[in-house]
Design an enzyme around this catalytic site. Structure first.
Site, PDB file in Angstrom:
ATOM      1  N   GLY A  46     -51.905  32.352   0.473  1.00 54.36           N
ATOM      2  CA  GLY A  46     -51.649  31.649  -0.778  1.00 54.36           C
ATOM      3  C   GLY A  46     -50.265  31.036  -0.751  1.00 54.36           C
ATOM      4  O   GLY A  46     -49.414  31.448   0.041  1.00 54.36           O
ATOM      5  N   GLN A  51     -42.478  27.558  -3.863  1.00 52.37           N
ATOM      6  CA  GLN A  51     -42.067  28.124  -2.573  1.00 52.37           C
ATOM      7  C   GLN A  51     -41.637  27.041  -1.579  1.00 52.37           C
ATOM      8  O   GLN A  51     -40.962  27.337  -0.592  1.00 52.37           O
ATOM      9  CB  GLN A  51     -43.202  28.977  -1.964  1.00 52.37           C
ATOM     10  N   CYS A  94     -45.105  38.519   1.010  1.00 53.02           N
ATOM     11  CA  CYS A  94     -44.846  37.209   0.429  1.00 53.02           C
ATOM     12  C   CYS A  94     -44.115  36.364   1.461  1.00 53.02           C
ATOM     13  O   CYS A  94     -43.185  36.847   2.108  1.00 53.02           O
ATOM     14  CB  CYS A  94     -43.992  37.355  -0.836  1.00 53.02           C
ATOM     15  N   LEU A  95     -44.538  35.116   1.597  1.00 54.01           N
ATOM     16  CA  LEU A  95     -43.901  34.239   2.575  1.00 54.01           C
ATOM     17  C   LEU A  95     -42.430  33.983   2.213  1.00 54.01           C
ATOM     18  O   LEU A  95     -41.638  33.641   3.083  1.00 54.01           O
ATOM     19  CB  LEU A  95     -44.671  32.917   2.678  1.00 54.01           C
ATOM     20  N   HIS A 136     -50.504  37.174  -7.891  1.00 57.64           N
ATOM     21  CA  HIS A 136     -49.249  37.062  -7.134  1.00 57.64           C
ATOM     22  C   HIS A 136     -48.723  35.615  -7.204  1.00 57.64           C
ATOM     23  O   HIS A 136     -47.537  35.387  -7.449  1.00 57.64           O
ATOM     24  CB  HIS A 136     -49.517  37.490  -5.675  1.00 57.64           C
ATOM     25  N   GLU A 137     -49.637  34.664  -7.011  1.00 57.77           N
ATOM     26  CA  GLU A 137     -49.239  33.248  -7.036  1.00 57.77           C
ATOM     27  C   GLU A 137     -48.797  32.818  -8.436  1.00 57.77           C
ATOM     28  O   GLU A 137     -47.836  32.059  -8.592  1.00 57.77           O
ATOM     29  CB  GLU A 137     -50.375  32.341  -6.556  1.00 57.77           C
ATOM     30  N   HIS A 140     -45.298  33.566  -9.204  1.00 54.53           N
ATOM     31  CA  HIS A 140     -44.351  32.572  -8.662  1.00 54.53           C
ATOM     32  C   HIS A 140     -44.083  31.464  -9.677  1.00 54.53           C
ATOM     33  O   HIS A 140     -42.967  30.961  -9.766  1.00 54.53           O
ATOM     34  CB  HIS A 140     -44.890  31.940  -7.379  1.00 54.53           C
TER      35      HIS A 140
HETATM   36  O1  GNR Z   1     -49.860  35.600   2.612  1.00 56.64           O
HETATM   37  C1  GNR Z   1     -49.796  36.333   1.634  1.00 56.64           C
HETATM   38  N1  GNR Z   1     -50.450  37.520   1.638  1.00 56.64           N
HETATM   39  C2  GNR Z   1     -50.609  38.327   0.513  1.00 56.64           C
HETATM   40  C3  GNR Z   1     -51.089  39.616   0.702  1.00 56.64           C
HETATM   41  C4  GNR Z   1     -51.278  40.451  -0.377  1.00 56.64           C
HETATM   42  C5  GNR Z   1     -50.998  39.995  -1.643  1.00 56.64           C
HETATM   43  C6  GNR Z   1     -50.520  38.718  -1.854  1.00 56.64           C
HETATM   44  C7  GNR Z   1     -50.323  37.889  -0.773  1.00 56.64           C
HETATM   45  S1  GNR Z   1     -49.757  36.278  -1.042  1.00 56.64           S
HETATM   46  C8  GNR Z   1     -48.964  35.948   0.475  1.00 56.64           C
HETATM   47  C9  GNR Z   1     -48.533  34.494   0.540  1.00 56.64           C
HETATM   48  C10 GNR Z   1     -47.499  34.222  -0.533  1.00 56.64           C
HETATM   49  O2  GNR Z   1     -46.376  34.594  -0.481  1.00 56.64           O
HETATM   50  N2  GNR Z   1     -47.903  33.580  -1.589  1.00 56.64           N
HETATM   51  O3  GNR Z   1     -47.064  33.350  -2.606  1.00 56.64           O
HETATM   52 NI    NI Z   2     -45.595  34.950  -2.518  1.00 56.69          NI
END
Ligand code: GNR
Ligand code: NI
Length: 172
Positions: A46, A51, A94-95, A136-137, A140
């Site tokens: 995601g 980001q 998270c990236l 999670h997204e 952000h």
């Molecule tokens: O790549 C991602 N893996 C992930 C694993 C578990 C819960 C959420 C994520 S999102 C993350 C990519 C990211 O940072 N998206 O904002």
């Molecule tokens: Ni993230």
């Protein structure tokens, strides 16, 4: 399509609240294409526009396991309509918080209303990893990172580590 640079914590831009998109036009579609390419290049599932430094309420996702069967998803102006009182726990990463992982509790299911790639209104009933990832997204979009749910100590240890790595890296 272009692979963009993903911002890494600590970075004040990641704390911005993203703005709603007025209309899904060419510019937004181009942004979604770049976001998807950036996400795939980084092996993520995601990515939120902020980001890559763009404060718009746009998310791309692909949770398919098979690399040969891509299932890109696009969410513009997503709103959570309903969320489960039952929580589930996932090991999140998270990236923008590279190489750090933690178990986070979130509602197990949620319904999300959004506009798709073509600006069409859609509703998604999400559960499991899909529900976790969309939440999670959407965090952000509010300037929230998963480390914000950890204890002060754990969070500050992670930020300290990331700052150290950053200071030894030459940024061009
Ligand atoms: O790549 C991602 N893996 C992930 C694993 C578990 C819960 C959420 C994520 S999102 C993350 C990519 C990211 O940072 N998206 O904002
Ligand atoms: Ni993230």
């Amino acid at each position: 399509m272009t692979v963009k640079t993903i911002l890494v914590e600590p970075n004040q831009l990641l704390r911005q609240i993203s703005k709603p998109v007025k209309q899904v036009g060419k510019e937004e579609q181009q942004l979604m294409d770049d976001m998807l390419e950036t996400m795939y290049a980084a092996n993520g599932i995601g990515l939120a526009a902020i980001q890559i430094g763009i404060p718009k309420r746009i998310i791309v996702m692909d949770i398919s396991k098979d690399e040969n069967k891509k299932e890109p998803r696009y969410f513009v102006n997503p709103i959570i309509k309903n969320k489960d009182t039952i929580k589930s726990t996932y090991e999140e990463g998270c990236l923008s918080v590279p190489n750090q992982f933690a178990e986070i509790d979130r509602p197990k299911k949620c319904d999300v209303e959004y506009l798709d790639y073509n600006g069409k209104k859609k509703i998604l009933n999400a559960e499991g990893l899909l529900a976790t990832c969309i939440q999670h997204e959407m965090d952000h979009l509010e300037g929230i990172l998963f480390i914000d749910y950890l204890s002060k100590l754990k969070k500050s240890m992670i930020i300290k580590k990331l700052s150290k790595i950053k200071s030894t890296r030459i940024v061009v």
